[in-house]
Design a protein around this motif. Structure first.
Motif, PDB file in Angstrom:
ATOM      1  N   GLU A  10      24.086  11.904  27.413  1.00 23.38           N
ATOM      2  CA  GLU A  10      24.973  12.623  28.330  1.00 23.38           C
ATOM      3  C   GLU A  10      24.642  14.112  28.286  1.00 23.38           C
ATOM      4  O   GLU A  10      24.207  14.629  27.263  1.00 23.38           O
ATOM      5  CB  GLU A  10      26.447  12.370  27.976  1.00 23.38           C
ATOM      6  CG  GLU A  10      26.844  12.717  26.554  1.00 23.38           C
ATOM      7  CD  GLU A  10      27.069  14.195  26.323  1.00 23.38           C
ATOM      8  OE1 GLU A  10      27.340  14.920  27.308  1.00 23.38           O
ATOM      9  OE2 GLU A  10      26.980  14.620  25.163  1.00 23.38           O
ATOM     10  N   ASP A  11      24.839  14.802  29.428  1.00 25.70           N
ATOM     11  CA  ASP A  11      24.435  16.203  29.518  1.00 25.70           C
ATOM     12  C   ASP A  11      25.601  17.168  29.711  1.00 25.70           C
ATOM     13  O   ASP A  11      25.399  18.340  30.052  1.00 25.70           O
ATOM     14  CB  ASP A  11      23.421  16.388  30.644  1.00 25.70           C
ATOM     15  CG  ASP A  11      23.972  15.999  32.014  1.00 25.70           C
ATOM     16  OD1 ASP A  11      25.193  15.739  32.134  1.00 25.70           O
ATOM     17  OD2 ASP A  11      23.175  15.951  32.969  1.00 25.70           O
ATOM     18  N   GLY A  12      26.830  16.700  29.528  1.00 22.08           N
ATOM     19  CA  GLY A  12      27.984  17.593  29.609  1.00 22.08           C
ATOM     20  C   GLY A  12      28.411  17.960  31.018  1.00 22.08           C
ATOM     21  O   GLY A  12      29.263  18.825  31.195  1.00 22.08           O
ATOM     22  N   THR A  13      27.867  17.283  32.018  1.00 20.59           N
ATOM     23  CA  THR A  13      28.236  17.586  33.401  1.00 20.59           C
ATOM     24  C   THR A  13      29.063  16.434  33.977  1.00 20.59           C
ATOM     25  O   THR A  13      29.156  15.356  33.398  1.00 20.59           O
ATOM     26  CB  THR A  13      26.986  17.778  34.273  1.00 20.59           C
ATOM     27  OG1 THR A  13      26.273  16.530  34.359  1.00 20.59           O
ATOM     28  CG2 THR A  13      26.082  18.856  33.699  1.00 20.59           C
ATOM     29  N   GLY A  14      29.658  16.678  35.142  1.00 18.10           N
ATOM     30  CA  GLY A  14      30.353  15.623  35.868  1.00 18.10           C
ATOM     31  C   GLY A  14      31.390  14.908  35.022  1.00 18.10           C
ATOM     32  O   GLY A  14      32.243  15.528  34.390  1.00 18.10           O
ATOM     33  N   THR A  15      31.315  13.602  34.978  1.00 16.17           N
ATOM     34  CA  THR A  15      32.280  12.804  34.212  1.00 16.17           C
ATOM     35  C   THR A  15      32.083  12.952  32.705  1.00 16.17           C
ATOM     36  O   THR A  15      32.924  12.511  31.932  1.00 16.17           O
ATOM     37  CB  THR A  15      32.155  11.315  34.594  1.00 16.17           C
ATOM     38  OG1 THR A  15      30.781  10.915  34.474  1.00 16.17           O
ATOM     39  CG2 THR A  15      32.635  11.075  36.023  1.00 16.17           C
ATOM     40  N   CYS A  16      30.974  13.563  32.290  1.00 14.50           N
ATOM     41  CA  CYS A  16      30.705  13.786  30.861  1.00 14.50           C
ATOM     42  C   CYS A  16      31.062  15.219  30.459  1.00 14.50           C
ATOM     43  O   CYS A  16      30.492  15.768  29.508  1.00 14.50           O
ATOM     44  CB  CYS A  16      29.240  13.539  30.548  1.00 14.50           C
ATOM     45  SG  CYS A  16      28.607  11.928  31.053  1.00 14.50           S
ATOM     46  N   ALA A  17      32.014  15.830  31.149  1.00 16.76           N
ATOM     47  CA  ALA A  17      32.313  17.249  30.972  1.00 16.76           C
ATOM     48  C   ALA A  17      32.742  17.614  29.559  1.00 16.76           C
ATOM     49  O   ALA A  17      32.661  18.785  29.164  1.00 16.76           O
ATOM     50  CB  ALA A  17      33.387  17.685  31.965  1.00 16.76           C
ATOM     51  N   THR A  18      33.225  16.654  28.784  1.00 16.57           N
ATOM     52  CA  THR A  18      33.651  16.962  27.425  1.00 16.57           C
ATOM     53  C   THR A  18      32.488  16.886  26.432  1.00 16.57           C
ATOM     54  O   THR A  18      32.670  17.149  25.240  1.00 16.57           O
ATOM     55  CB  THR A  18      34.750  15.983  26.961  1.00 16.57           C
ATOM     56  OG1 THR A  18      34.240  14.646  27.034  1.00 16.57           O
ATOM     57  CG2 THR A  18      35.985  16.108  27.843  1.00 16.57           C
ATOM     58  N   GLY A  19      31.301  16.557  26.909  1.00 18.16           N
ATOM     59  CA  GLY A  19      30.142  16.434  26.037  1.00 18.16           C
ATOM     60  C   GLY A  19      29.382  17.739  25.894  1.00 18.16           C
ATOM     61  O   GLY A  19      29.897  18.823  26.167  1.00 18.16           O
ATOM     62  N   VAL A  44      20.261  17.022  25.625  1.00 21.52           N
ATOM     63  CA  VAL A  44      19.925  15.614  25.866  1.00 21.52           C
ATOM     64  C   VAL A  44      18.706  15.258  25.028  1.00 21.52           C
ATOM     65  O   VAL A  44      17.781  16.062  24.861  1.00 21.52           O
ATOM     66  CB  VAL A  44      19.632  15.367  27.364  1.00 21.52           C
ATOM     67  CG1 VAL A  44      19.111  13.959  27.594  1.00 21.52           C
ATOM     68  CG2 VAL A  44      20.882  15.605  28.191  1.00 21.52           C
ATOM     69  N   ARG A  45      18.701  14.053  24.503  1.00 15.14           N
ATOM     70  CA  ARG A  45      17.545  13.565  23.735  1.00 15.14           C
ATOM     71  C   ARG A  45      17.330  12.104  24.072  1.00 15.14           C
ATOM     72  O   ARG A  45      18.183  11.255  23.809  1.00 15.14           O
ATOM     73  CB  ARG A  45      17.807  13.725  22.233  1.00 15.14           C
ATOM     74  CG  ARG A  45      16.666  13.258  21.354  1.00 15.14           C
ATOM     75  CD  ARG A  45      15.470  14.183  21.420  1.00 15.14           C
ATOM     76  NE  ARG A  45      14.507  13.895  20.353  1.00 15.14           N
ATOM     77  CZ  ARG A  45      13.422  14.620  20.115  1.00 15.14           C
ATOM     78  NH1 ARG A  45      13.159  15.687  20.867  1.00 15.14           N
ATOM     79  NH2 ARG A  45      12.613  14.304  19.131  1.00 15.14           N
ATOM     80  N   ARG A  46      16.160  11.800  24.643  1.00 12.82           N
ATOM     81  CA  ARG A  46      15.866  10.440  25.096  1.00 12.82           C
ATOM     82  C   ARG A  46      14.585   9.897  24.490  1.00 12.82           C
ATOM     83  O   ARG A  46      13.970   8.980  25.057  1.00 12.82           O
ATOM     84  CB  ARG A  46      15.772  10.410  26.623  1.00 12.82           C
ATOM     85  CG  ARG A  46      17.044  10.894  27.296  1.00 12.82           C
ATOM     86  CD  ARG A  46      16.998  10.727  28.780  1.00 12.82           C
ATOM     87  NE  ARG A  46      18.263  11.144  29.380  1.00 12.82           N
ATOM     88  CZ  ARG A  46      18.662  10.829  30.594  1.00 12.82           C
ATOM     89  NH1 ARG A  46      17.885  10.087  31.359  1.00 12.82           N
ATOM     90  NH2 ARG A  46      19.811  11.247  31.053  1.00 12.82           N
ATOM     91  N   GLU A  47      14.175  10.415  23.356  1.00 16.77           N
ATOM     92  CA  GLU A  47      12.913   9.979  22.773  1.00 16.77           C
ATOM     93  C   GLU A  47      12.930  10.137  21.259  1.00 16.77           C
ATOM     94  O   GLU A  47      13.716  10.906  20.704  1.00 16.77           O
ATOM     95  CB  GLU A  47      11.758  10.781  23.351  1.00 16.77           C
ATOM     96  CG  GLU A  47      11.880  12.279  23.128  1.00 16.77           C
ATOM     97  CD  GLU A  47      10.884  13.083  23.946  1.00 16.77           C
ATOM     98  OE1 GLU A  47      10.433  14.137  23.453  1.00 16.77           O
ATOM     99  OE2 GLU A  47      10.559  12.663  25.079  1.00 16.77           O
TER     100      GLU A  47
END
Length: 285
Positions: free
Chosen positions: A104-113, A117-120
């Protein structure tokens, strides 16, 4: 005397060859990146997306949070030879053989995050062109699961991954919302734990999941995490009745009605025993 010198010179040859061989082995190590792709079927999972036709009620979900701890990432050659990745010690995402993924990147519906981002997972292994499989474990080993998160170094100091009421870490923290539930949780970790940080813990289920994937070339493939598969046996619109089901989703309780459907996608029974791993959540692309 000349004969003695010649004998000494010849005696050095095996040692020099051995040293040369060791140098070649070291030079043959290569950096590999194992990439993870969170998706819903063929569509990328994002904090701004809305995903229909999910689970048994064909509900709509939106992402709130998604993090996961991995360890012991291993590449497997066609002949069965296994090489554990020696992880890059980056001070943020990877330490020893443990890695944290954050989708999650803290935007939109993930605003509390958080925006990071780490995907690897990145590490070195002997260079071969015939890696055809991947294996890794989801979660932390029991001896590291009950540390004091406030005193730990990254990546074991991530507060949202500390499961205070269980006295340990969440191995997976995946929260979505549906039309019926503001939060539909999946928090996977050791369950039925008793003890304290200084005295140690015992747990009814350690929930240690081993994921083995065939047909994986680290140069060409990614590991897909398909939420449509993860929720395939679940009703994301189920409202807890407060008696047999106390909350929407699963927090790894052995009697929670949603937990068998979640844990089966990690090759685990509801009480943490291994079972056959389906290819609906984890798959290779």
């Amino acid at each position: 005397m000349n004969a003695v010198r010649k004998l000494a010179s010849w005696a050095l040859v095996p040692a020099l060859l051995l040293l040369q061989g060791c140098g070649d082995d070291e030079k043959s190590d290569k950096t590999y990146t194992v990439r993870f792709s969170p998706q819903v079927r063929q569509e990328a999972l994002t904090c701004g997306g809305s995903y229909p036709d999910i689970g048994t009620s064909r509900g709509v979900i939106e992402l709130l949070d998604f993090k996961m701890y991995l360890r012991d990432v291993t590449l497997v050659r066609a002949n069965g030879e296994r090489h554990a990745l020696k992880l890059a010690q980056d001070g943020t995402w990877q330490r020893d053989a443990i890695a944290l993924l954050d989708f999650e990147d803290g935007t939109g519906t993930c605003a509390t995050g958080s925006p990071e981002v780490r995907r690897e997972v990145v590490g070195t292994a002997p260079e071969h062109d015939d890696y055809t499989g991947l294996e890794f474990k989801v979660g932390l080993p029991p001896e590291k699961n009950h540390l004091d998160a406030e005193a730990e170094r990254a990546p074991l100091n991530v507060a949202p991954m500390w499961w205070s009421w269980q006295g340990g870490y969440k191995f997976v923290a995946l929260d979505v919302r549906s039309r019926a539930n503001e939060s539909f949780y999946f928090h996977m970790g050791a369950s039925g734990c008793r003890g304290s940080v200084p005295d140690g813990f015992t747990c009814a289920a350690d929930n240690q999941a081993t994921i083995t994937l065939a047909g994986f070339d680290p140069e060409a493939n990614q590991v897909v995490l398909d939420l449509a598969g993860l929720y395939s046996e679940l009703d994301v619109n189920r409202v807890p009745d407060g008696t047999t089901d106390m909350m929407p989703g699963c927090m790894s309780g052995a009697t929670d009605p949603e937990c068998p459907g979640f844990l089966s996608q990690f090759g685990l029974t509801a009480d943490g025993r291994p079972k056959a791993l389906p290819t609906t959540f984890f798959r290779v692309r």
